[in-house]
Design an enzyme around this catalytic site. Structure first.
Site, short mmCIF file in Angstrom:
data_model
loop_
_atom_site.label_atom_id
_atom_site.label_comp_id
_atom_site.label_asym_id
_atom_site.label_seq_id
_atom_site.Cartn_x
_atom_site.Cartn_y
_atom_site.Cartn_z
N TYR A 59 -78.85 77.89 -73.69
CA TYR A 59 -78.96 78.35 -75.22
C TYR A 59 -77.66 79.09 -75.66
O TYR A 59 -76.85 79.79 -74.89
CB TYR A 59 -80.11 79.68 -75.06
CG TYR A 59 -80.12 80.36 -76.14
CD1 TYR A 59 -81.12 79.88 -77.28
CD2 TYR A 59 -79.29 81.52 -76.64
CE1 TYR A 59 -81.38 80.88 -78.37
CE2 TYR A 59 -79.50 82.14 -77.85
CZ TYR A 59 -80.45 81.82 -78.67
OH TYR A 59 -80.74 82.35 -79.71
N GLU A 68 -78.47 78.82 -83.93
CA GLU A 68 -78.95 78.76 -82.74
C GLU A 68 -78.81 77.17 -82.26
O GLU A 68 -79.15 76.39 -82.99
CB GLU A 68 -80.52 79.12 -82.63
CG GLU A 68 -81.04 79.71 -81.72
CD GLU A 68 -82.47 80.38 -81.79
OE1 GLU A 68 -82.56 81.44 -81.46
OE2 GLU A 68 -83.49 79.37 -81.88
#
Lengths: 294, 377
Positions: B101, B189
């Site tokens: 991530y 993101e």
């Protein structure tokens, strides 16, 4: 006494010739604020006429305004496109307090401006805020002066009009204020709840504080812990946005529940857990303040 | 402003971040054609402004073009959290070795764009933060210097051990910061950032929200707004310079100031009613704004009463009063209007209302109670 602004405030208005800037400059002067200069690039050399016929000099740049008039505080009514530059210019001009009223300043511009101000030791209030007023002394910003009175209550809030609501009710029952500060509805603001609470704690005239928060972020939660650990004065709280849906921005750029964080419920609980009396509706603030003053 | 996954990937690609190819389809035929052109297995992914697309069945793995067609026809038109899927992204399916991530958001506390990275990708980062906070590395970026090379490396070191992957990730992290700044984002993101069996990293999912205050100087980003993804009433409000969020109740609210608008909604609920909307008419309001506000509120068929709660500061009461009078002349309003008006230029405002036959309440509680009464009656 009061916090941040008082009789010694010498104010320069950035954007003094605009619609809002000129209207509110006259309002501030009528309240007795010492407005010593205005700044509008390209309009240097002109005069701004105050409500009593006073002539306020207008300068092209902040450094000149500060050097020639001894201004120590600025208020920014500049449109969003130029606001961050105006704030940076003010921060670099030798004054100690910049109050940024403008709504709609890009957040990355403000990240840079806040970093710059921290280095220079300059306090920024706002942006996207109504400013502040120390009743009987000075008003910087757009708060309506007719609703305030001198007295022992400190008020700090992320909202503009909701602050007016609370202050108006306090004044109506004879509870005046030392200073009312609107810290602004943006995600990145220069002065937060804790800064104001700390100032009120040290202000000998302030006997109790009203803190008005809203959804989004964790400023209220951290302030609640500060109240418990560091404050001797009682604090009454209110949180707006109990009916706000998650993930939606409620007007203020900073008023948004992200994922599960920043809800009204979480903030109210933080207040209650740390000894802050919480008003269910704005009209209950007065009663709670009267209780804690007993 | 949210943008879609495929748009975020376009932004990423501009900065050099490795993203898989992909094309947008609005029909099952198109989806099939795209799948044929890639050959092999593809993913069909719903493009809506909502999380949880996978759980809702909006993201499907397809062995071949026929399956892509089938899944696309199911997903197109699907409802995901109240939003209708109008477009799908068709993209070659990737072989995944690991998932990490990488995200950037505006952090209020450090007053800066802040990186969050975790080797545990593919899941909700909030869950990772709650259950295994030691699996997240955070770094606020000083806006004066930007992200420095050694900082990007420090973040990449937390994700991988293999030097080649660290080098690739470090450069993708720097590129992500550039993309964040150049897009005027408030959040972005990559989840997951994958590694392939061949030893390459790729951003196979992408999210980005744009700071609405940036749009005036980024026309290319502003053009990415998907008008079909937004209710008509909210688009009209935005074009009129109003903040409006549609809710489910029947008390139409028109308030100046976001905090007071939220407190007014809360008070409607307190008195047993349900707010129909959040609406902030903003500062410096001119009468036209009030007219637009009334048009938007009355276009909601559920609204049974219109509640004005105005506390003038930068907003002048006379402007609002003129707007109310003007609006009732221009549009046919069937619902009753209850008004609370106080603050800057209050006397002039009240006089304007009186002359037009409106009365006003002095307190917020009184006007809200009245509105809830009328909505129920």
């Amino acid at each position: 006494m009061s916090i941040f602004i008082d009789d010694d405030t010498r104010l320069v208005v950035q954007g003094i010739t605009g619609r809002d800037g000129s209207f509110h400059t006259r309002q501030m002067m009528e309240y007795g604020t010492r407005v010593v200069a205005g700044v509008t690039p390209g309009k240097g050399g002109q005069d701004f006429e105050g409500p009593g016929g006073e002539r306020i000099p207008v300068f092209n740049a902040m450094d000149e305004a500060v050097a020639k008039t001894g201004a120590n505080t600025s208020v920014v009514y500049v449109p969003p496109v130029f606001a961050a530059d105006a704030i940076l210019e003010a921060t670099d001009s030798g004054i100690s307090l910049v109050v940024a009223i403008t709504e709609g300043v890009p957040v990355l511009d403000m990240a840079r401006a806040h970093a710059f101000a921290r280095d220079k030791g300059v306090r920024i209030i706002g942006p996207n805020c109504p400013g502040l007023i120390s009743p009987g002394k000075a008003k910087v910003g757009i708060l309506p002066a007719q609703i305030v009175a001198e007295g022992p209550i400190g008020v700090v809030s992320r909202s503009g009009t909701l602050t007016y609501e609370a202050v108006f009710q306090l004044t109506n029952v004879g509870l005046g204020q030392t200073t009312c500060v609107g810290i602004g509805g943006d995600p990145l603001i220069g002065t937060n709840f804790i800064d104001c609470l700390e100032a009120f704690e040290f202000d000998s005239d302030t006997k109790a504080v009203v803190m008005i928060g809203e959804i989004g972020g964790t400023d209220e939660q951290e302030a609640a812990v500060f109240v418990k650990e560091r404050m001797s004065k009682p604090v009454v709280g209110f949180i707006a946005g109990q009916t706000a849906p998650p993930g939606r921005q409620m007007g203020h750029a900073g008023a948004i529940i992200s994922g599960s964080a920043g809800t009204a419920e979480e903030k109210i609980k933080a207040f209650e857990d740390n000894g802050i009396s919480v008003a269910q509706r704005p009209a209950d603030i007065v009663g709670l303040i009267q209780d804690v003053l007993k | 402003m949210d943008i879609h996954e495929y748009q975020a990937k376009e932004r990423f690609a501009l900065s050099g971040i490795p993203v898989p190819p992909g094309k947008i389809a609005t029909t099952a035929d198109e989806a099939e054609e795209i799948a044929v052109s890639y050959g092999g297995a593809v993913m069909v992914k719903a493009q809506v402004h909502s999380g949880g697309r996978g759980k809702a069945g909006g993201v499907k793995y397809c062995e071949d073009a026929a399956e892509a067609r089938l899944h696309a026809s199911n997903i197109l038109g699907m409802d995901i959290k109240g939003l209708t899927v109008e477009k799908v992204l068709v993209t070659p399916a990737e072989e995944i070795e690991t998932e990490a991530y990488v995200g950037v958001l505006i952090d209020r506390e450090s007053q800066a764009a802040t990186f969050m990275v975790s080797p545990d990708g593919g899941m909700d980062i909030e869950e990772v933060a709650a259950s295994t906070p030691d699996r997240i590395r955070k770094l606020p970026v000083d806006p004066r210097y930007g992200l420095l090379p050694h900082q990007a490396l420090w973040l990449a070191n937390f994700l991988y051990e293999e030097p080649s992957l660290i080098r690739q990730a470090s450069s993708a992290i720097s590129q992500l910061y550039e993309s964040f700044v150049e897009s005027g984002a408030s959040m972005t993101e990559i989840n997951p950032l994958i590694t392939t069996p061949e030893g390459y990293i790729k951003a196979i999912d992408a999210k980005m929200s744009i700071d609405g205050n940036e749009l005036f100087r980024r026309p290319d980003v502003a053009d990415m707004r998907d008008l079909s993804a937004e209710p008509v009433s909210e688009r009209k409000a935005r074009e009129a310079g109003l903040s409006y969020v549609k809710l489910d109740g029947n008390v139409g609210c028109c308030v100046n100031g976001a905090g007071l608008a939220m407190a007014t909604m809360d008070l409607v609920k307190y008195y047993g009613g349900e707010p129909a909307n959040f609406l902030d008419i903003g500062g410096s309001s001119n009468p036209d704004k009030v007219v637009s506000a009334l048009e938007i509120i009355t276009s909601d068929p559920k609204v049974r009463v219109i509640l004005f709660n105005i506390f003038g500061g930068i907003t002048r009461c006379d402007d609002v009063a003129n707007g109310i009078v003007e609006a009732t002349k221009r549009i046919d309003i069937k619902q009753p209007i209850v008004i609370r008006l106080t603050g800057t230029n209050e006397e002039i405002g009240l006089k304007i209302l009186q002359e037009a036959g409106f009365s006003a309440f002095a307190s917020m509680d009184d006007v809200v109670e009245k509105a809830v009464d009328l909505a129920e009656g």
